[in-house]
Design a protein around this motif. Structure first.
Motif, PDB file in Angstrom:
ATOM      1  N   PHE A  13       0.827  -1.213   0.000  1.00 22.68           N
ATOM      2  CA  PHE A  13       0.000   0.000   0.000  1.00 22.68           C
ATOM      3  C   PHE A  13       0.860   1.261   0.000  1.00 22.68           C
ATOM      4  O   PHE A  13       0.634   2.189  -0.790  1.00 22.68           O
ATOM      5  CB  PHE A  13      -0.941  -0.001   1.207  1.00 22.68           C
ATOM      6  N   VAL A  14       1.854   1.312   0.885  1.00 20.67           N
ATOM      7  CA  VAL A  14       2.696   2.504   1.017  1.00 20.67           C
ATOM      8  C   VAL A  14       3.518   2.718  -0.248  1.00 20.67           C
ATOM      9  O   VAL A  14       3.573   3.835  -0.790  1.00 20.67           O
ATOM     10  CB  VAL A  14       3.598   2.404   2.261  1.00 20.67           C
ATOM     11  N   TRP A  15       4.170   1.666  -0.743  1.00 18.15           N
ATOM     12  CA  TRP A  15       5.023   1.810  -1.920  1.00 18.15           C
ATOM     13  C   TRP A  15       4.207   2.156  -3.161  1.00 18.15           C
ATOM     14  O   TRP A  15       4.627   2.957  -3.983  1.00 18.15           O
ATOM     15  CB  TRP A  15       5.858   0.559  -2.137  1.00 18.15           C
ATOM     16  N   ARG A  16       3.022   1.587  -3.304  1.00 18.06           N
ATOM     17  CA  ARG A  16       2.158   1.919  -4.437  1.00 18.06           C
ATOM     18  C   ARG A  16       1.702   3.375  -4.313  1.00 18.06           C
ATOM     19  O   ARG A  16       1.694   4.113  -5.303  1.00 18.06           O
ATOM     20  CB  ARG A  16       0.960   0.982  -4.486  1.00 18.06           C
ATOM     21  N   SER A  17       1.355   3.804  -3.115  1.00 16.89           N
ATOM     22  CA  SER A  17       0.950   5.197  -2.897  1.00 16.89           C
ATOM     23  C   SER A  17       2.088   6.152  -3.229  1.00 16.89           C
ATOM     24  O   SER A  17       1.865   7.193  -3.872  1.00 16.89           O
ATOM     25  CB  SER A  17       0.499   5.403  -1.449  1.00 16.89           C
ATOM     26  N   ASP A  18       3.314   5.816  -2.806  1.00 23.09           N
ATOM     27  CA  ASP A  18       4.467   6.655  -3.136  1.00 23.09           C
ATOM     28  C   ASP A  18       4.630   6.763  -4.651  1.00 23.09           C
ATOM     29  O   ASP A  18       4.855   7.853  -5.186  1.00 23.09           O
ATOM     30  CB  ASP A  18       5.760   6.068  -2.542  1.00 23.09           C
ATOM     31  N   GLY A  19       4.534   5.632  -5.335  1.00 24.28           N
ATOM     32  CA  GLY A  19       4.683   5.626  -6.794  1.00 24.28           C
ATOM     33  C   GLY A  19       3.614   6.452  -7.483  1.00 24.28           C
ATOM     34  O   GLY A  19       3.896   7.214  -8.424  1.00 24.28           O
ATOM     35  N   ILE A  20       2.384   6.326  -7.028  1.00 18.73           N
ATOM     36  CA  ILE A  20       1.281   7.092  -7.615  1.00 18.73           C
ATOM     37  C   ILE A  20       1.463   8.580  -7.354  1.00 18.73           C
ATOM     38  O   ILE A  20       1.274   9.408  -8.260  1.00 18.73           O
ATOM     39  CB  ILE A  20      -0.079   6.595  -7.080  1.00 18.73           C
ATOM     40  N   ASP A  21       1.841   8.950  -6.128  1.00 17.25           N
ATOM     41  CA  ASP A  21       2.046  10.368  -5.804  1.00 17.25           C
ATOM     42  C   ASP A  21       3.065  11.008  -6.739  1.00 17.25           C
ATOM     43  O   ASP A  21       2.836  12.112  -7.247  1.00 17.25           O
ATOM     44  CB  ASP A  21       2.538  10.537  -4.361  1.00 17.25           C
ATOM     45  N   VAL A  22       4.188  10.340  -6.931  1.00 21.82           N
ATOM     46  CA  VAL A  22       5.254  10.933  -7.734  1.00 21.82           C
ATOM     47  C   VAL A  22       4.918  10.877  -9.223  1.00 21.82           C
ATOM     48  O   VAL A  22       5.180  11.829  -9.959  1.00 21.82           O
ATOM     49  CB  VAL A  22       6.608  10.244  -7.447  1.00 21.82           C
ATOM     50  N   THR A  23       4.314   9.796  -9.669  1.00 20.26           N
ATOM     51  CA  THR A  23       4.026   9.631 -11.092  1.00 20.26           C
ATOM     52  C   THR A  23       2.862  10.494 -11.553  1.00 20.26           C
ATOM     53  O   THR A  23       2.915  11.104 -12.622  1.00 20.26           O
ATOM     54  CB  THR A  23       3.747   8.151 -11.408  1.00 20.26           C
ATOM     55  N   TYR A  24       1.819  10.560 -10.747  1.00 22.67           N
ATOM     56  CA  TYR A  24       0.614  11.273 -11.170  1.00 22.67           C
ATOM     57  C   TYR A  24       0.278  12.496 -10.321  1.00 22.67           C
ATOM     58  O   TYR A  24      -0.677  13.201 -10.631  1.00 22.67           O
ATOM     59  CB  TYR A  24      -0.578  10.315 -11.186  1.00 22.67           C
ATOM     60  N   GLY A  25       1.047  12.780  -9.293  1.00 20.00           N
ATOM     61  CA  GLY A  25       0.766  13.920  -8.426  1.00 20.00           C
ATOM     62  C   GLY A  25       1.437  15.196  -8.868  1.00 20.00           C
ATOM     63  O   GLY A  25       1.579  16.126  -8.084  1.00 20.00           O
ATOM     64  N   THR A  26       1.858  15.243 -10.124  1.00 20.23           N
ATOM     65  CA  THR A  26       2.514  16.426 -10.679  1.00 20.23           C
ATOM     66  C   THR A  26       1.721  16.908 -11.890  1.00 20.23           C
ATOM     67  O   THR A  26       0.851  16.199 -12.395  1.00 20.23           O
ATOM     68  CB  THR A  26       3.955  16.103 -11.121  1.00 20.23           C
ATOM     69  N   GLU A  27       2.055  18.096 -12.385  1.00 19.54           N
ATOM     70  CA  GLU A  27       1.372  18.601 -13.577  1.00 19.54           C
ATOM     71  C   GLU A  27       1.543  17.661 -14.762  1.00 19.54           C
ATOM     72  O   GLU A  27       0.580  17.380 -15.482  1.00 19.54           O
ATOM     73  CB  GLU A  27       1.891  19.995 -13.925  1.00 19.54           C
ATOM     74  N   ASP A  28       2.761  17.156 -14.960  1.00 20.97           N
ATOM     75  CA  ASP A  28       3.010  16.238 -16.077  1.00 20.97           C
ATOM     76  C   ASP A  28       2.225  14.939 -15.910  1.00 20.97           C
ATOM     77  O   ASP A  28       1.673  14.410 -16.868  1.00 20.97           O
ATOM     78  CB  ASP A  28       4.505  15.924 -16.203  1.00 20.97           C
ATOM     79  N   GLY A  29       2.179  14.422 -14.696  1.00 19.89           N
ATOM     80  CA  GLY A  29       1.456  13.184 -14.440  1.00 19.89           C
ATOM     81  C   GLY A  29      -0.033  13.335 -14.674  1.00 19.89           C
ATOM     82  O   GLY A  29      -0.678  12.446 -15.247  1.00 19.89           O
ATOM     83  N   MET A  30      -0.584  14.434 -14.243  1.00 14.72           N
ATOM     84  CA  MET A  30      -2.011  14.671 -14.448  1.00 14.72           C
ATOM     85  C   MET A  30      -2.318  14.887 -15.925  1.00 14.72           C
ATOM     86  O   MET A  30      -3.378  14.488 -16.410  1.00 14.72           O
ATOM     87  CB  MET A  30      -2.485  15.856 -13.615  1.00 14.72           C
ATOM     88  N   ALA A  31      -1.385  15.480 -16.668  1.00 14.91           N
ATOM     89  CA  ALA A  31      -1.582  15.672 -18.107  1.00 14.91           C
ATOM     90  C   ALA A  31      -1.681  14.322 -18.814  1.00 14.91           C
ATOM     91  O   ALA A  31      -2.478  14.162 -19.741  1.00 14.91           O
ATOM     92  CB  ALA A  31      -0.445  16.506 -18.691  1.00 14.91           C
ATOM     93  N   VAL A  32      -0.888  13.352 -18.374  1.00 14.14           N
ATOM     94  CA  VAL A  32      -0.964  12.004 -18.937  1.00 14.14           C
ATOM     95  C   VAL A  32      -2.359  11.430 -18.743  1.00 14.14           C
ATOM     96  O   VAL A  32      -2.884  10.719 -19.598  1.00 14.14           O
ATOM     97  CB  VAL A  32       0.100  11.081 -18.291  1.00 14.14           C
ATOM     98  N   LEU A  33      -2.970  11.750 -17.616  1.00 17.82           N
ATOM     99  CA  LEU A  33      -4.319  11.258 -17.308  1.00 17.82           C
ATOM    100  C   LEU A  33      -5.411  12.149 -17.908  1.00 17.82           C
ATOM    101  O   LEU A  33      -6.592  11.860 -17.752  1.00 17.82           O
ATOM    102  CB  LEU A  33      -4.513  11.185 -15.788  1.00 17.82           C
TER     103      LEU A  33
END
Length: 144
Positions: free
Chosen positions: A110-130
Motif C-alpha cells: 500500500f505505502v510503496w504503491r501510494s508513493d509511486g502514484i504520488d510521484v508519477t501522477y501527483g505532478t502537472e506532467d502526471g495529471m496531463a498524462v491522465l
C-alpha cells in the motif's frame, strides 16, 4: 539514505506497481524525503502515523522483501525476471510471506504503491498524462 541495493529493489517493485514511476523519480523522491526532517516530509508514512524515523520502516521493509525474494525466488527483487517479480508482488498483496520479519507485506504494498502514484501522477506532467486538470499536491522545483 538508501544504499544502492535498497534503492534498486525499491525502484524495481515500485515500477512494477506503478509503471512510469522509475522515470518520474519515485525512488529519488523517497530518498530525498527520508533525508528531510519528518515534519517537512511528504511521504505517505507521515500521514499514516508510522513511527519515526521513517527510514527505519523503509529499511526493515526492504530487508524483509529481499530476504523473502532470495529465499523464495533465489534472487533479490531487482534481479528477478518479470514472472517471478509478478509473483513477488502477489506475495506482498496477499501477505503470502511465511517467516516475514518486517512491516506487514500488504502494508508495504500500500505505502510503496501510494508513493509511486504520488510521484508519477501527483505532478502537472502526471495529471496531463491522465488528461485531468492539475491540482497541486506535490509541486517539484525539478524532476526528482
Amino acid at each position: 539514505m538508501l544504499d544502492a541495493e535498497e534503492a534498486a529493489d525499491l525502484e524495481t517493485v515500485i515500477e512494477a506497481l506503478v509503471p512510469g514511476s522509475a522515470g518520474a523519480g519515485a525512488v529519488h523522491f523517497i530518498d530525498y524525503q527520508l533525508a528531510r526532517p519528518s515534519a517537512d516530509s511528504l511521504l505517505m508514512l507521515r500521514y499514516l502515523g508510522v513511527a519515526e524515523p521513517h527510514v527505519n520502516f523503509y529499511r526493515s521493509g526492504l530487508m524483509a522483501l529481499a530476504r523473502h525474494s532470495i529465499e523464495r525466488y533465489g534472487k533479490r527483487p531487482a534481479e528477478l525476471p518479470a514472472p517471478a517479480l509478478d509473483q513477488l508482488i502477489t506475495d506482498l498483496i496477499t501477505d503470502d510471506t511465511q517467516d516475514w520479519a518486517g512491516p506487514p507485506a500488504s502494508f508495504l504494498y500500500f505505502v510503496w504503491r501510494s508513493d509511486g502514484i504520488d510521484v508519477t501522477y501527483g505532478t502537472e506532467d502526471g495529471m496531463a498524462v491522465l488528461d485531468t486538470p492539475y491540482m497541486a499536491h506535490i509541486r517539484p522545483e525539478q524532476v526528482w
